[in-house]
Write a protein that holds these residues in place. Structure first.
Motif, PDB file in Angstrom:
ATOM      1  N   VAL A 317       0.816  -1.223   0.000  1.00  0.00           N
ATOM      2  CA  VAL A 317       0.000   0.000   0.000  1.00  0.00           C
ATOM      3  C   VAL A 317       0.847   1.269   0.000  1.00  0.00           C
ATOM      4  O   VAL A 317       0.300   2.369   0.094  1.00  0.00           O
ATOM      5  CB  VAL A 317      -0.955   0.024   1.221  1.00  0.00           C
ATOM      6  N   GLY A 318       2.172   1.136  -0.060  1.00  0.00           N
ATOM      7  CA  GLY A 318       3.018   2.317   0.034  1.00  0.00           C
ATOM      8  C   GLY A 318       3.982   2.444  -1.127  1.00  0.00           C
ATOM      9  O   GLY A 318       3.574   2.425  -2.287  1.00  0.00           O
ATOM     10  N   GLU A 319       5.257   2.529  -0.794  1.00  0.00           N
ATOM     11  CA  GLU A 319       6.311   2.694  -1.792  1.00  0.00           C
ATOM     12  C   GLU A 319       7.090   1.387  -1.875  1.00  0.00           C
ATOM     13  O   GLU A 319       7.727   0.966  -0.909  1.00  0.00           O
ATOM     14  CB  GLU A 319       7.214   3.866  -1.389  1.00  0.00           C
ATOM     15  N   SER A 320       7.084   0.761  -3.050  1.00  0.00           N
ATOM     16  CA  SER A 320       7.553  -0.615  -3.183  1.00  0.00           C
ATOM     17  C   SER A 320       9.032  -0.783  -2.872  1.00  0.00           C
ATOM     18  O   SER A 320       9.463  -1.859  -2.455  1.00  0.00           O
ATOM     19  CB  SER A 320       7.265  -1.117  -4.593  1.00  0.00           C
ATOM     20  N   PHE A 321       9.821   0.262  -3.051  1.00  0.00           N
ATOM     21  CA  PHE A 321      11.270   0.144  -2.876  1.00  0.00           C
ATOM     22  C   PHE A 321      11.708   0.231  -1.426  1.00  0.00           C
ATOM     23  O   PHE A 321      12.882  -0.002  -1.109  1.00  0.00           O
ATOM     24  CB  PHE A 321      11.974   1.245  -3.673  1.00  0.00           C
ATOM     25  N   LEU A 322      10.814   0.570  -0.512  1.00  0.00           N
ATOM     26  CA  LEU A 322      11.223   0.851   0.863  1.00  0.00           C
ATOM     27  C   LEU A 322      11.833  -0.361   1.561  1.00  0.00           C
ATOM     28  O   LEU A 322      12.789  -0.227   2.327  1.00  0.00           O
ATOM     29  CB  LEU A 322      10.043   1.378   1.672  1.00  0.00           C
ATOM     30  N   GLY A 323      11.272  -1.542   1.331  1.00  0.00           N
ATOM     31  CA  GLY A 323      11.793  -2.733   2.001  1.00  0.00           C
ATOM     32  C   GLY A 323      13.242  -2.996   1.629  1.00  0.00           C
ATOM     33  O   GLY A 323      14.098  -3.211   2.501  1.00  0.00           O
ATOM     34  N   THR A 324      13.530  -2.967   0.333  1.00  0.00           N
ATOM     35  CA  THR A 324      14.909  -3.181  -0.120  1.00  0.00           C
ATOM     36  C   THR A 324      15.829  -2.081   0.378  1.00  0.00           C
ATOM     37  O   THR A 324      16.950  -2.345   0.836  1.00  0.00           O
ATOM     38  CB  THR A 324      14.951  -3.240  -1.659  1.00  0.00           C
ATOM     39  N   THR A 325      15.366  -0.835   0.314  1.00  0.00           N
ATOM     40  CA  THR A 325      16.184   0.292   0.775  1.00  0.00           C
ATOM     41  C   THR A 325      16.514   0.149   2.259  1.00  0.00           C
ATOM     42  O   THR A 325      17.649   0.374   2.684  1.00  0.00           O
ATOM     43  CB  THR A 325      15.457   1.624   0.533  1.00  0.00           C
ATOM     44  N   LEU A 326      15.525  -0.252   3.054  1.00  0.00           N
ATOM     45  CA  LEU A 326      15.742  -0.421   4.485  1.00  0.00           C
ATOM     46  C   LEU A 326      16.766  -1.515   4.760  1.00  0.00           C
ATOM     47  O   LEU A 326      17.701  -1.329   5.543  1.00  0.00           O
ATOM     48  CB  LEU A 326      14.421  -0.770   5.171  1.00  0.00           C
ATOM     49  N   LEU A 327      16.601  -2.672   4.110  1.00  0.00           N
ATOM     50  CA  LEU A 327      17.419  -3.837   4.437  1.00  0.00           C
ATOM     51  C   LEU A 327      18.825  -3.760   3.851  1.00  0.00           C
ATOM     52  O   LEU A 327      19.709  -4.508   4.272  1.00  0.00           O
ATOM     53  CB  LEU A 327      16.715  -5.109   3.943  1.00  0.00           C
ATOM     54  N   SER A 328      19.034  -2.875   2.885  1.00  0.00           N
ATOM     55  CA  SER A 328      20.361  -2.755   2.282  1.00  0.00           C
ATOM     56  C   SER A 328      21.085  -1.487   2.733  1.00  0.00           C
ATOM     57  O   SER A 328      22.241  -1.272   2.368  1.00  0.00           O
ATOM     58  CB  SER A 328      20.261  -2.755   0.750  1.00  0.00           C
ATOM     59  N   GLY A 329      20.428  -0.650   3.529  1.00  0.00           N
ATOM     60  CA  GLY A 329      20.990   0.640   3.886  1.00  0.00           C
ATOM     61  C   GLY A 329      22.005   0.587   5.014  1.00  0.00           C
ATOM     62  O   GLY A 329      22.085  -0.386   5.771  1.00  0.00           O
ATOM     63  N   GLU A 330      22.770   1.690   5.139  1.00  0.00           N
ATOM     64  CA  GLU A 330      23.812   1.786   6.171  1.00  0.00           C
ATOM     65  C   GLU A 330      23.648   3.025   7.046  1.00  0.00           C
ATOM     66  O   GLU A 330      24.457   3.272   7.936  1.00  0.00           O
ATOM     67  CB  GLU A 330      25.201   1.836   5.503  1.00  0.00           C
TER      68      GLU A 330
END
Length: 596
Positions: A317-330
């Motif tokens: 229901v939101g922004e599809s890239f957020l999960g990947t961005t969260l889990l790959s971020g530093e």
């Protein structure tokens, strides 16, 4: 021989208050005793292992699953060596590499894993996660061309791509090399790609078809790291080889949330991944756990029911890239912001889901009867929640359930199955029969796109197919039972013993026990539709906290609330109750039956 023929009815319950058949797991008492004695585990652990088909040869790896013992040679997967060589060529030549992922948890974890791996090699690769509403599932030509404009000459598709024939052909025609890293059901014809790494290819003999995409991506990293070592690239560039074990928390999250069997290598991935997660080394996962209030040592339950839904919420229901961005971020501050967003999206998802579920139930019960399947749709049903609603309907009606929402004049559908019915095969067969625009999946879950004009033909096709499978295999709503207990027997020592059998999930269900002839006291409603109570033994001995989720409007919830002091057989699985620092026991109720 069917599952029902192998097992016997437990306590004579052939129809519980929810319409289920209680079946006792077949058990080899001699094997159970031998396992308990040889491996120093409580007798009940030996019994549960024996009942799950764990023999003496497999018992040690089941109790202590390690990658050292269970890790296969990645080269056993078809095209793995070809994929590793092509990626290594690109790295050596300085070619642009990109990743095209998926918006669910498996897609987010596998994409984040690859992004972290390339970063450890000194490469920042662009990533594209499609928008569920505007792009839909899987590779699409415009997105692939956009990655090419950003410099990509080689694109890895993860958790998607094995049936994306047209988009991948357009990419090839444009000079883009594609490597497909997937696990969904494949057809005899593979898409045009340099390599298709998928243990569910029809010609793959690796025996790894139970892996999720994150598991396959992990093996790709292992193979690629080996290839780079063999070429001397790491030494030449002065790059320290990354410790891939440090990213097993991502693999564990994808494995649990994609509901693949927790046996063999998957069991090792999750067991070791949970150990990694305790160190809170992934900034994004830590931020998500904190925002979700996870204070205890994480378990498979937390992955599947606490963290996973929040990662999924961005794609739903939101922004599809957020999960990947969260889990790959530093960046810790960015991670906290994204975790808050995902938590908000998850609350929004729950509200939308409740509305669609109510409408879907009304649509199902407005029909004359439920046959071998459920198929419902609504023009304004949000595509981001239809998969969850399909799962709820499957649990309610005990048949494969398909739910659809309308997008740009066509139905976008999501489906969930019951044990014994391969949904991925059925959806692919329907597409091959010309009934679907697109579709694919695996045994228990699938997605599809349908022209409304073919709705009736599609429904007839599946109804006939599923009815035949159900009749031939005697498939019926069933709960399997591991044994009987009394309320006073639900001790913290029993919980300690049962935890040796974890992690629990698909393919390794939590042990279920029946509390015989007990009475529900102090039954009341908590939340919107949960029922909690205290169970006591037939003679009043023992007191056990218990809760039944999402049951107020069904026969189980009403039976607990309106028990009238009657004895009941209550079936469920035991959980440690650590609320507010206590160390107690609670029963999660799955079903209730009246004594025969």
């Amino acid at each position: 021989m069917t599952e029902h023929q192998q097992e016997t009815t437990f306590m004579g319950i052939e129809r519980s208050v929810t319409g289920k058949w209680w079946r006792e797991r077949a058990n080899d008492e001699r094997l159970a005793t031998t396992i308990a004695q040889r491996f120093g585990v409580p007798e009940i652990v030996g019994r549960v292992m024996a009942a799950r088909g764990i023999d003496l040869d497999d018992a040690e790896s089941f109790l202590s699953p390690t990658l050292r013992d269970l890790m296969p040679d990645p080269s056993t997967l078809q095209d793995m060596d070809k994929a590793a060589a092509r990626i290594a060529d690109a790295i050596e030549a300085g070619e642009g590499i990109a990743v095209f992922g998926d918006y669910d948890v498996d897609g987010a974890t596998s994409t984040a894993l690859l992004k972290r791996f390339f970063r450890a090699l000194g490469l920042e690769v662009p990533v594209h996660i499609p928008d569920r509403m505007s792009e839909g599932y899987g590779p699409n030509a415009p997105a692939l061309m956009e990655l090419q404009r950003k410099g990509a000459e080689l694109i890895l598709t993860v958790d998607c791509g094995v049936t994306a024939y047209a988009p991948l052909q357009e990419a090839r025609d444009a000079g883009i090399d594609i490597i497909v890293v997937d696990h969904h059901a494949a057809e005899p014809e593979l898409p045009p790609a340099v390599a298709v790494v998928n243990p569910n290819r029809l010609d793959d003999e690796s025996g790894l078809g139970h892996l999720c995409a994150a598991g396959v991506a992990f093996l790709v990293c292992v193979a690629l790291l080996r290839e780079l070592r063999n070429r001397g690239w790491l030494e030449k560039k002065g790059v320290r080889a990354p410790d891939l074990r440090g990213w097993l928390d991502l693999v564990a999250l994808g494995t649990v949330c994609d509901v693949v069997p927790l046996r063999g290598l998957n069991r090792a991935f999750v067991t070791q991944g949970l150990k990694v997660m305790k160190h809170r080394s992934n900034i994004g996962m830590t931020a998500l756990a904190d925002i979700a209030g996870v204070s205890e040592v994480p378990s498979a339950y937390h992955l599947g029911y606490v963290l996973g839904p929040r990662v999924n919420a961005g794609g739903r229901v939101g922004e599809s890239f957020l999960g990947t961005t969260l889990l790959s971020g530093e960046n810790p501050a960015e991670a906290q912001d994204i975790a808050r967003k995902l938590d908000e999206y998850n609350r929004e998802r729950k509200a939308i889901e409740d509305i669609v579920l109510d409408q879907a139930i009304s649509a199902v019960e407005g029909k004359s009867k439920v046959g071998s399947m459920v198929l419902v749709g609504g023009e304004d049903w949000h595509p981001g929640v239809i998969g969850i609603v399909a799962s709820r309907l499957k649990d309610r009606y005990h048949v494969p359930s398909l739910v659809m929402g309308m997008v740009d004049g066509v139905y976008k559908g999501s489906a969930r199955s019951v044990p014994g019915i391969d949904l991925g095969d059925a959806i692919i067969a329907a597409r091959q029969a010309g009934l679907l625009i697109n579709g694919g999946g695996h045994h228990m879950a699938a997605g599809f796109t349908l022209d409304p004009e073919k709705l009736e033909a599609f429904e007839d096709f599946l109804e006939e197919r599923f009815a035949k499978i159900i009749a031939e295999n005697d498939i019926r709503p069933t709960i399997t039972v591991d044994g009987a207990l009394h309320a006073k027997g639900a001790t913290i020592e029993l919980i300690d013993a049962l935890e040796k059998l974890g992690p629990f999930g698909a393919g390794n269900a939590e042990p279920r026990f029946v509390f015989v002839d007990c009475r529900a006291v102090k039954a009341d409603v908590v939340g919107q539709d949960h029922v909690r109570c205290i169970l006591t033994g037939a003679n009043g001995q023992g007191r056990l906290k218990a809760i039944a989720f999402r049951c107020l409007d069904n026969d189980m919830g009403q039976t607990l609330i309106k028990h009238g002091g009657r004895p009941l057989h209550v079936l469920g699985h035991l959980r440690r109750d650590s609320w507010q620092g206590r160390d107690g026991v609670q029963l999660i109720i799955d079903d209730v039956a009246l004594p025969v």
